[in-house]
Design a protein around this motif. Sequence first.
Motif, PDB file in Angstrom:
ATOM      1  N   ILE A   1      37.737  41.178  37.083  1.00 20.84           N
ATOM      2  CA  ILE A   1      37.758  42.000  35.877  1.00 20.84           C
ATOM      3  C   ILE A   1      36.957  41.390  34.737  1.00 20.84           C
ATOM      4  CG2 ILE A   1      39.951  43.089  36.502  1.00 20.84           C
ATOM      5  CD1 ILE A   1      41.329  41.306  34.441  1.00 20.84           C
ATOM      6  N   VAL A   2      36.734  40.080  34.754  1.00 24.94           N
ATOM      7  CA  VAL A   2      35.930  39.478  33.690  1.00 24.94           C
ATOM      8  C   VAL A   2      34.493  39.979  33.753  1.00 24.94           C
ATOM      9  CG1 VAL A   2      34.920  37.303  32.857  1.00 24.94           C
ATOM     10  CG2 VAL A   2      37.362  37.446  33.365  1.00 24.94           C
ATOM     11  N   GLN A   3      33.963  40.154  34.951  1.00 25.81           N
ATOM     12  CA  GLN A   3      32.590  40.639  35.058  1.00 25.81           C
ATOM     13  C   GLN A   3      32.496  42.155  35.124  1.00 25.81           C
ATOM     14  OE1 GLN A   3      30.163  38.740  38.052  1.00 25.81           O
ATOM     15  NE2 GLN A   3      28.437  40.089  37.679  1.00 25.81           N
ATOM     16  N   SER A   4      33.521  42.808  35.657  1.00 25.06           N
ATOM     17  CA  SER A   4      33.389  44.242  35.901  1.00 25.06           C
ATOM     18  C   SER A   4      33.957  45.116  34.794  1.00 25.06           C
ATOM     19  CB  SER A   4      34.067  44.621  37.223  1.00 25.06           C
ATOM     20  OG  SER A   4      35.468  44.409  37.148  1.00 25.06           O
ATOM     21  N   ASP A   5      34.910  44.613  34.023  1.00 23.23           N
ATOM     22  CA  ASP A   5      35.553  45.458  33.023  1.00 23.23           C
ATOM     23  C   ASP A   5      34.833  45.357  31.679  1.00 23.23           C
ATOM     24  OD1 ASP A   5      37.292  45.753  35.153  1.00 23.23           O
ATOM     25  OD2 ASP A   5      39.048  45.870  33.873  1.00 23.23           O
ATOM     26  N   PRO A   6      35.030  46.346  30.819  1.00 20.14           N
ATOM     27  CA  PRO A   6      34.265  46.398  29.562  1.00 20.14           C
ATOM     28  C   PRO A   6      34.791  45.423  28.524  1.00 20.14           C
ATOM     29  CG  PRO A   6      35.876  48.148  29.590  1.00 20.14           C
ATOM     30  CD  PRO A   6      35.966  47.480  30.935  1.00 20.14           C
ATOM     31  N   ASP A   7      33.981  45.182  27.509  1.00 20.71           N
ATOM     32  CA  ASP A   7      34.355  44.351  26.374  1.00 20.71           C
ATOM     33  C   ASP A   7      34.887  43.005  26.863  1.00 20.71           C
ATOM     34  OD1 ASP A   7      34.933  43.368  23.902  1.00 20.71           O
ATOM     35  OD2 ASP A   7      36.367  44.937  23.350  1.00 20.71           O
ATOM     36  N   THR A   8      33.985  42.214  27.432  1.00 18.91           N
ATOM     37  CA  THR A   8      34.348  40.953  28.072  1.00 18.91           C
ATOM     38  C   THR A   8      35.163  40.041  27.147  1.00 18.91           C
ATOM     39  OG1 THR A   8      32.331  41.074  29.384  1.00 18.91           O
ATOM     40  CG2 THR A   8      33.417  38.941  29.272  1.00 18.91           C
ATOM     41  N   HIS A   9      34.852  40.058  25.862  1.00 17.44           N
ATOM     42  CA  HIS A   9      35.603  39.210  24.927  1.00 17.44           C
ATOM     43  C   HIS A   9      37.086  39.543  24.961  1.00 17.44           C
ATOM     44  CE1 HIS A   9      32.055  37.359  23.187  1.00 17.44           C
ATOM     45  NE2 HIS A   9      31.520  38.550  22.947  1.00 17.44           N
ATOM     46  N   HIS A  10      37.398  40.838  25.014  1.00 15.55           N
ATOM     47  CA  HIS A  10      38.802  41.252  25.028  1.00 15.55           C
ATOM     48  C   HIS A  10      39.463  40.891  26.356  1.00 15.55           C
ATOM     49  CE1 HIS A  10      42.401  43.431  24.058  1.00 15.55           C
ATOM     50  NE2 HIS A  10      42.240  44.284  25.051  1.00 15.55           N
ATOM     51  N   VAL A  11      38.731  41.059  27.468  1.00 17.68           N
ATOM     52  CA  VAL A  11      39.280  40.727  28.785  1.00 17.68           C
ATOM     53  C   VAL A  11      39.626  39.246  28.852  1.00 17.68           C
ATOM     54  CG1 VAL A  11      38.830  40.637  31.264  1.00 17.68           C
ATOM     55  CG2 VAL A  11      38.051  42.603  29.930  1.00 17.68           C
ATOM     56  N   THR A  12      38.692  38.404  28.437  1.00 16.15           N
ATOM     57  CA  THR A  12      38.937  36.962  28.526  1.00 16.15           C
ATOM     58  C   THR A  12      40.038  36.515  27.562  1.00 16.15           C
ATOM     59  OG1 THR A  12      37.098  36.566  26.984  1.00 16.15           O
ATOM     60  CG2 THR A  12      36.607  36.458  29.340  1.00 16.15           C
ATOM     61  N   ALA A  13      40.122  37.173  26.414  1.00 14.71           N
ATOM     62  CA  ALA A  13      41.193  36.835  25.479  1.00 14.71           C
ATOM     63  C   ALA A  13      42.557  37.159  26.082  1.00 14.71           C
ATOM     64  CB  ALA A  13      41.003  37.578  24.163  1.00 14.71           C
ATOM     65  N   GLY A  14      42.646  38.296  26.769  1.00 11.37           N
ATOM     66  CA  GLY A  14      43.896  38.676  27.408  1.00 11.37           C
ATOM     67  C   GLY A  14      44.294  37.722  28.509  1.00 11.37           C
ATOM     68  N   LEU A  15      43.352  37.356  29.350  1.00  8.33           N
ATOM     69  CA  LEU A  15      43.648  36.429  30.443  1.00  8.33           C
ATOM     70  C   LEU A  15      44.018  35.047  29.918  1.00  8.33           C
ATOM     71  CD1 LEU A  15      40.798  37.440  32.917  1.00  8.33           C
ATOM     72  CD2 LEU A  15      43.251  37.841  33.239  1.00  8.33           C
ATOM     73  N   ALA A  16      43.286  34.593  28.898  1.00 11.13           N
ATOM     74  CA  ALA A  16      43.542  33.259  28.347  1.00 11.13           C
ATOM     75  C   ALA A  16      44.918  33.158  27.701  1.00 11.13           C
ATOM     76  CB  ALA A  16      42.462  32.899  27.331  1.00 11.13           C
ATOM     77  N   ALA A  17      45.485  34.305  27.305  1.00  5.39           N
ATOM     78  CA  ALA A  17      46.791  34.298  26.651  1.00  5.39           C
ATOM     79  C   ALA A  17      47.945  34.271  27.640  1.00  5.39           C
ATOM     80  CB  ALA A  17      46.909  35.529  25.750  1.00  5.39           C
ATOM     81  N   MET A  18      47.673  34.446  28.922  1.00  3.40           N
ATOM     82  CA  MET A  18      48.744  34.523  29.922  1.00  3.40           C
ATOM     83  C   MET A  18      49.161  33.134  30.393  1.00  3.40           C
ATOM     84  SD  MET A  18      47.666  37.814  32.245  1.00  3.40           S
ATOM     85  CE  MET A  18      46.778  39.205  31.527  1.00  3.40           C
ATOM     86  N   ASP A  19      50.408  33.071  30.885  1.00  2.00           N
ATOM     87  CA  ASP A  19      50.961  31.812  31.383  1.00  2.00           C
ATOM     88  C   ASP A  19      50.633  31.559  32.846  1.00  2.00           C
ATOM     89  OD1 ASP A  19      52.182  31.380  28.912  1.00  2.00           O
ATOM     90  OD2 ASP A  19      53.944  32.536  29.505  1.00  2.00           O
ATOM     91  N   CYS A  20      50.479  32.634  33.617  1.00  2.00           N
ATOM     92  CA  CYS A  20      50.202  32.470  35.047  1.00  2.00           C
ATOM     93  C   CYS A  20      49.302  33.599  35.541  1.00  2.00           C
ATOM     94  CB  CYS A  20      51.503  32.445  35.845  1.00  2.00           C
ATOM     95  SG  CYS A  20      51.261  32.094  37.613  1.00  2.00           S
ATOM     96  N   VAL A  21      48.039  33.284  35.717  1.00  2.00           N
ATOM     97  CA  VAL A  21      47.069  34.224  36.286  1.00  2.00           C
ATOM     98  C   VAL A  21      46.803  33.800  37.725  1.00  2.00           C
ATOM     99  CG1 VAL A  21      44.706  35.105  36.163  1.00  2.00           C
ATOM    100  CG2 VAL A  21      46.011  34.718  34.055  1.00  2.00           C
ATOM    101  N   VAL A  22      47.091  34.705  38.663  1.00  2.00           N
ATOM    102  CA  VAL A  22      46.902  34.427  40.082  1.00  2.00           C
ATOM    103  C   VAL A  22      45.716  35.259  40.576  1.00  2.00           C
ATOM    104  CG1 VAL A  22      47.943  34.457  42.378  1.00  2.00           C
ATOM    105  CG2 VAL A  22      49.377  34.058  40.355  1.00  2.00           C
ATOM    106  N   VAL A  23      44.681  34.589  41.046  1.00  2.00           N
ATOM    107  CA  VAL A  23      43.504  35.260  41.593  1.00  2.00           C
ATOM    108  C   VAL A  23      43.496  35.076  43.102  1.00  2.00           C
ATOM    109  CG1 VAL A  23      40.984  35.201  41.750  1.00  2.00           C
ATOM    110  CG2 VAL A  23      42.099  35.140  39.513  1.00  2.00           C
ATOM    111  N   HIS A  24      43.404  36.184  43.814  1.00  2.00           N
ATOM    112  CA  HIS A  24      43.383  36.197  45.278  1.00  2.00           C
ATOM    113  C   HIS A  24      42.028  36.759  45.689  1.00  2.00           C
ATOM    114  CE1 HIS A  24      45.441  37.978  49.170  1.00  2.00           C
ATOM    115  NE2 HIS A  24      44.479  37.112  49.441  1.00  2.00           N
ATOM    116  N   ASP A  25      41.097  35.888  46.094  1.00  2.00           N
ATOM    117  CA  ASP A  25      39.727  36.332  46.328  1.00  2.00           C
ATOM    118  C   ASP A  25      39.020  35.360  47.261  1.00  2.00           C
ATOM    119  OD1 ASP A  25      37.190  37.738  45.897  1.00  2.00           O
ATOM    120  OD2 ASP A  25      38.103  38.432  44.031  1.00  2.00           O
ATOM    121  N   LEU A  26      37.749  35.685  47.552  1.00  2.00           N
ATOM    122  CA  LEU A  26      36.947  34.853  48.448  1.00  2.00           C
ATOM    123  C   LEU A  26      36.332  33.663  47.731  1.00  2.00           C
ATOM    124  CD1 LEU A  26      34.986  37.682  50.333  1.00  2.00           C
ATOM    125  CD2 LEU A  26      37.037  36.482  51.116  1.00  2.00           C
ATOM    126  N   PHE A  27      35.930  33.891  46.486  1.00  2.00           N
ATOM    127  CA  PHE A  27      35.183  32.891  45.736  1.00  2.00           C
ATOM    128  C   PHE A  27      35.836  32.643  44.380  1.00  2.00           C
ATOM    129  CE2 PHE A  27      32.192  35.513  48.232  1.00  2.00           C
ATOM    130  CZ  PHE A  27      31.718  34.552  49.106  1.00  2.00           C
TER     131      PHE A  27
END
Length: 953
Positions: A650-676
């Motif tokens: 979502i950091v690369q694909s969703d709009p307004d990257t500043h807002h996306v990264t601010a939201g993720l950075a504010a979380m206590d536990c972000v779990v990413v399930h991916d290849l890379f």
Amino acid sequence: MTLIREIDYGTPASRSEASVTLTIDGSRVTVPAGTSVMRAAAEMGTAIPKLCATDRVDAFGSCRLCLVEVDGMRGTPASCTTLVAEGMVVRTETDRLRKLRRGVMELYISDHPLDCLTCAANGDCELQSQAGAVGLREVRYEAGANHVAKTDNPLFLGKDVSNPYFDYDPAKCIVCSRCVRACEEVQGTFALTIEGRGFDSRVSPGMHESFLGSECVSCGACVSACPTATLIEKSVVEKGQPEHSLVTTCAYCGVGCSFKAEMRGEELIRMEPYKDGKANHGHSCVKGRFAYGYAHHRDRILKPMLREKITDPWREVSWDEAFAHVATKFRAIQARYGKDAIGGITSSRCTNEETYLVQKLVRAGFGNNNVDTCARVCHSPTGYGLKAAFGTSAGTQDFDSVEHADVVLVIGANPTDGHPVFASRLKKRLRAGARLIVIDPRRIDLVRTPHVEAAHHLALRPGTNVAVLDAIAHVIVTEGLYDEAFVRERCEWSAFEHWASFVAEPRNSPEAVEAVSGVPAAEIRAAARLYATGGNAAIYYGLGVTEHSQGTTTVMAIANLAMATGNLGRPGVGVNPLRGQNNVQGSCDMGSFPHELPGYRHISDDATRQTFEKLWGVSLDNEPGLRIPNMLDAAVDGSFRGIYIQGEDIVQSDPDTHHVTAGLAAMDCVVVHDLFLNETANYAHVFLPGSTFLEKDGTFTNAERRINRVRRVMSPLNGYADWEVTQRLAQAMGLAWHYTHPSEIMDEIAAATPSFAGVSYRRLEDVGSVQWPCNEAAPEGTPVMHIGHFARGLGQFMITEYVPTEERTGPRFPLLLTTGRILSQYNVGAQTRRTANVVWHEEDLLEIHPNDAENRGIRDGDFVRLASRAGETTLRARITDRVAPGVVYTTFHHPATQANVVTTDFSDWATNCPEYKVTAVQVSPSNGPSAWQEDYARLSEESRRILPADAAE
């Protein structure tokens, strides 16, 4: 397992409904009229020798190997070009024919390198096998220099290895023209030709160009068609011939092509398009055919990793520790902030079964409905708009339907880049006489490409889709071009009258809309008349329709046009969204939206909810959960603290990257399930390694609602398929899940979802694929929707008022940016950037009109600053008149560009689908990366640190 060998019938099947009976070698056979003698023989089990013939392309009759004898016919005609006739008597094997065939084959062999034992095609060469079939044991002619190897031949360019995926060796060419015909008839690119005459003849990709430097799009049709080793995959040259194969489904775009994954042990040798694939019929594009190397790329993460803070390096842990850590963190968050403080995002790249489990985990395990999917940012307006008009949230036709279209309207889509296999079929229909209307701000390839030219290109200003469609409707209504009988029988008549009165208003006339859209009124009127009166008319649309503040309104406007003209409920017509990712349709079907359970049934519906409560053994919340933008808003506010993201960046694909990264950075536990370690993983605390489509069983659902099997062809390099990872996470959260195979998950889906009631793995094995609805009412599936009546009963016309976007140009930001994709790359590029496809697209480029470039002192290839109200980035400029003055265009495949840094948070009024396609920007010369890019590069480098295994202990 064995290698799947498909029968090549020599010539395409006839579609005639009349039949003809003839006798071949003493046996009577009945076939459709128009069938070749060669195909008739093949259908009864008799293989006539051939070299230039293949059922992928039309008969050519050049090799003279397929000679037969026909009573009453002089000579020995070629069976590929001779059509059957009633009472015809044919002999395929006589002494005379055998002698002639051996003589023909001698001539081929006399001019061919005799290196069979060391040739990469040994055992898979038609010249080799046909020499055996005709009984050739010796060649009477003295071997000489191969004709293309003569040093005095000015046409000889030698072996061409420029293409990253296949080699071209003219010394092995028999000039059968199969590659040329495949490029023309199947792909529609017309990149190849036969150059020279007689013994100087050779295949050429252009005016002495290399394959890489030519117009070749590397679809692989020529390679599949080649009967020798003239065109051959580098993977076969390097690794040898495959030993066994399985049919699976491509994991790129929404076309859903079927491939034979051809293997040696657990090593993938090549992906060969499957002729019986009902979406692609044996064709492919460069991505599905060749770009699978990311599965073994060195960047792939194969072990779970944890870190306490996003500034810490990663440390590898066991699966058990990773699951226990996530469960503990999520429980703690819910205990402190409430059950709604966590959620999940499903993947449109994963299987239906895996997506179903993620939404089930959120609802049954997290106890809320905070689940969403990437369709939120691409095709959510499709679901809303089509359901309102027709009663279902999906396209109306199968891809075969385009073969019956007389008029095709393409709006906001670029099929040659985004859905190339469908585009090839579309171009073939256009070459056969269908007319084309393109509505797009940019001059996409379909506007003018070899042997195809649009009748009308409405080059509208970005953001004015609704205005132009209302103007088209204005012409249809005011000139009486609508189908009154269809509307009275199939639609709400009072709603139609209300709509007709609205679009007939002078403010919706082409003349009034010209000032808004920039499209000449005469062009709008001509296009409207063609669509309404040209015969079967089909509409195909893409993200240029949905990714607007009026995306849902535009979908409704499209539905209005189709209903008004009666272009629904039969082949050749319809409303067809071209889905972006391979399983966008499936992820929506599986209940990935916060307000819907599987099958598009609202969470507030008591009966639906009770079905799942009984099935899952839990109580479900009856209130819709948070959408992706709402999750990020709540995270910034402090009330949303944890998220499980499967297969989305979502950091690369969703709009307004500043807002996306601010939201993720504010979380206590972000779990990413991916290849890379993707861009979102920069803000993650837990990384769960994913599996590729090659390593799992399951199903994908393509843009035509076709449910295709995905088959595991190799063991998961990380140890688990994605559904197993989600199941183990659910078990750690206290859920008693015990699936042993994805077929059990599909059985559960079918038990609770009416449109999937008839779907099972056994059913898919028997018939290949089905299109939902597949149930008792439609046991064979539903290729064409809304035959006789709409799913909602009567079709509903909707008022589609044009409301200009709040994103406006002005002195500071005078240009409009729109975004899109390119053929060689896919979505955020995580897969394709890790293949040789980067040779065609190494970086995102900004297309800008020569006038705008000159006014800014910008030259082709210059670095430019692209700035909006939301942010800025830099990239190189490409000066082109494909875009109109005042419009610029770029792709979003490379994270170094971060194109969504400049896109805003404006979104569709009904679904929150972002307005990617309209951003006010300024472009100016630049000396290099922006401050954001430099800061982000440092963050990415720091965030991707992984402690050595011994240091992590």
